[in-house]
Design a protein around this motif. Structure first.
Motif, short mmCIF file in Angstrom:
data_model
loop_
_atom_site.label_atom_id
_atom_site.label_comp_id
_atom_site.label_asym_id
_atom_site.label_seq_id
_atom_site.Cartn_x
_atom_site.Cartn_y
_atom_site.Cartn_z
N ASP A 6 0.84 -1.21 0.00
CA ASP A 6 0.00 0.00 0.00
C ASP A 6 0.87 1.25 0.00
OD1 ASP A 6 -2.39 -1.32 -0.07
OD2 ASP A 6 -2.70 -1.29 2.10
N GLU A 7 1.99 1.20 0.71
CA GLU A 7 2.85 2.39 0.82
C GLU A 7 3.69 2.61 -0.44
OE1 GLU A 7 3.14 2.19 5.70
OE2 GLU A 7 4.84 1.52 4.48
N SER A 8 3.72 1.61 -1.31
CA SER A 8 4.51 1.75 -2.55
C SER A 8 3.67 2.49 -3.59
CB SER A 8 4.89 0.38 -3.10
OG SER A 8 3.79 -0.21 -3.76
N GLU A 9 4.34 2.94 -4.63
CA GLU A 9 3.63 3.64 -5.72
C GLU A 9 3.17 2.65 -6.78
OE1 GLU A 9 4.97 7.64 -6.37
OE2 GLU A 9 4.09 7.24 -4.39
N CYS A 10 3.50 1.36 -6.60
CA CYS A 10 3.26 0.38 -7.66
C CYS A 10 1.77 0.14 -7.90
CB CYS A 10 3.89 -0.96 -7.28
SG CYS A 10 5.66 -0.85 -7.09
N ASP A 11 1.39 0.16 -9.18
CA ASP A 11 0.00 -0.16 -9.51
C ASP A 11 -0.09 -1.58 -10.08
OD1 ASP A 11 1.14 0.01 -11.98
OD2 ASP A 11 -0.41 1.31 -12.85
N ASN A 12 1.03 -2.32 -9.99
CA ASN A 12 1.10 -3.65 -10.60
C ASN A 12 1.38 -4.72 -9.55
OD1 ASN A 12 3.67 -2.61 -10.15
ND2 ASN A 12 4.60 -3.74 -11.83
N LEU A 13 0.79 -4.54 -8.39
CA LEU A 13 1.11 -5.40 -7.25
C LEU A 13 -0.16 -5.70 -6.46
CD1 LEU A 13 3.58 -6.51 -5.73
CD2 LEU A 13 3.83 -4.27 -4.66
N VAL A 14 -0.39 -6.99 -6.20
CA VAL A 14 -1.61 -7.40 -5.48
C VAL A 14 -1.22 -8.46 -4.46
CG1 VAL A 14 -3.88 -8.53 -5.70
CG2 VAL A 14 -3.06 -7.03 -7.52
N LEU A 15 -1.85 -8.44 -3.30
CA LEU A 15 -1.62 -9.48 -2.30
C LEU A 15 -2.85 -10.36 -2.20
CD1 LEU A 15 0.23 -10.42 0.23
CD2 LEU A 15 -1.56 -9.30 1.54
N ILE A 16 -2.63 -11.66 -2.17
CA ILE A 16 -3.72 -12.57 -1.82
C ILE A 16 -3.37 -13.19 -0.48
CG2 ILE A 16 -4.93 -14.70 -2.40
CD1 ILE A 16 -4.60 -14.09 -5.33
N HIS A 17 -4.21 -12.95 0.52
CA HIS A 17 -4.01 -13.59 1.81
C HIS A 17 -4.75 -14.92 1.77
CE1 HIS A 17 -5.09 -13.84 6.32
NE2 HIS A 17 -3.95 -14.46 6.08
N GLY A 18 -3.99 -15.99 1.54
CA GLY A 18 -4.64 -17.29 1.41
C GLY A 18 -3.61 -18.39 1.26
N ASP A 19 -4.11 -19.60 1.08
CA ASP A 19 -3.26 -20.78 1.00
C ASP A 19 -3.04 -21.16 -0.47
OD1 ASP A 19 -2.32 -23.52 1.08
OD2 ASP A 19 -2.98 -23.55 3.17
N ALA A 20 -1.78 -21.44 -0.81
CA ALA A 20 -1.44 -21.83 -2.19
C ALA A 20 -2.26 -23.03 -2.66
CB ALA A 20 0.05 -22.14 -2.28
N ALA A 21 -2.78 -23.81 -1.73
CA ALA A 21 -3.60 -24.97 -2.11
C ALA A 21 -4.87 -24.52 -2.84
CB ALA A 21 -3.96 -25.77 -0.87
N ASP A 22 -5.25 -23.24 -2.69
CA ASP A 22 -6.47 -22.73 -3.33
C ASP A 22 -6.22 -22.02 -4.66
OD1 ASP A 22 -7.97 -23.69 -1.22
OD2 ASP A 22 -7.73 -21.84 -0.05
N LEU A 23 -5.01 -22.14 -5.17
CA LEU A 23 -4.60 -21.41 -6.38
C LEU A 23 -5.60 -21.53 -7.53
CD1 LEU A 23 -1.95 -19.81 -6.75
CD2 LEU A 23 -1.04 -21.76 -8.00
N GLY A 24 -6.12 -22.75 -7.70
CA GLY A 24 -7.04 -23.02 -8.81
C GLY A 24 -8.35 -22.25 -8.70
#
Ligand SMILES: C[S@@+](CC[C@H](N)C(=O)[O-])C[C@H]1O[C@@H](n2cnc3c(N)ncnc32)[C@H](O)[C@@H]1O
Length: 212
Positions: free
Chosen positions: A79-97
């Motif tokens: 959030d503190e960065s200027e990047c508009d090309n960055l997203v966080l997913i708070h979750g488990d890699a097992a749910d990738l699909g």
């Protein structure tokens, strides 16, 4: 290593602008105007994806982290960065699909994944065949997986799993930081191991054609 609980993390994750609230709703439509879609699994406090997003502003970086405290810290940094090309997913890699469509991801990054050294937990390793088969279906036809680790046994295990699931070896190093690699950012864990003088193992596997 267990992370100390960060008290503000839960509340912060609820208000973060760069945390995807419902990543499943964006399944199949992440790309928009960005060239390549990168996904980092187990991003920890988020430095790698943040620095890579700055290096490659035309690509989109999605960082996945299941630990609430680490995810909260990453979300704040993003959030503190200027990047508009960055997203966080708070979750488990097992749910990738659930979050990505078939063929949607261009590059998957596995950085210093938990080694799960006991054999009975081998299926939990993010580079075990169960996960690799899912990654294969979500990668684009010229997609690839980039993996870095300090852990020799995990590296050996992973290379065999990649080969057994039909991935094609493209790059391999048992001392990646021997040479400068400004094109690839250093993760938090990597920084620690470099300081300790430990070699960094790295491999890149391409999806390739798989006709099994
Ligand atoms: C050893 S740390 C490495 C962190 C970071 N990648 C680095 O290199 O500094 C591994 C991280 O992966 C996360 N992790 C482990 N399994 C995961 C999973 N199934 N889904 C999402 N994150 C996971 C852990 O919570 C931890 O933050």
């Amino acid at each position: 290593m267990r992370m100390r609980k960060v008290k503000w993390a839960v509340e912060y994750l609820g208000q973060s602008k760069k945390k995807a609230a419902h990543p499943e709703n964006r399944r199949g439509s992440w790309h928009s105007d960005k060239k390549k879609l990168h996904v980092e699994l187990g991003c920890g406090k988020g430095n790698y994806s943040l620095e890579m997003a700055k290096l490659y502003p035309d690509d989109l970086f999605i960082a996945v982290e299941k630990n609430e405290s680490a995810a909260g810290i990453a979300a704040k940094k993003f959030d503190e960065s200027e990047c508009d090309n960055l997203v966080l997913i708070h979750g488990d890699a097992a749910d990738l699909g659930q979050w990505f469509d078939l063929g949607e991801i261009d590059v998957l990054h596995l950085n210093f994944s938990d080694p799960w050294p006991k054999k009975r937990y081998a299926k939990r390793r993010l580079s075990s065949s169960g996960f690799l088969n899912v990654y294969r279906s979500l990668l684009s036809s010229d997609g690839e997986i980039q993996m870095k680790t300090d852990n020799g046994p995990l590296f050996e295990f992973s290379v065999v799993e990649f080969l057994n699931t039909g991935f094609v070896l493209s790059e391999l190093s048992v001392d990646y930081r021997r040479d400068p690699h400004p094109e690839d950012s250093i993760t938090e864990y990597e920084e620690k191991f470099i300081r300790l003088g430990q070699p960094i193992y790295r491999c890149v596997f391409k999806k390739g054609d798989y006709a099994k």
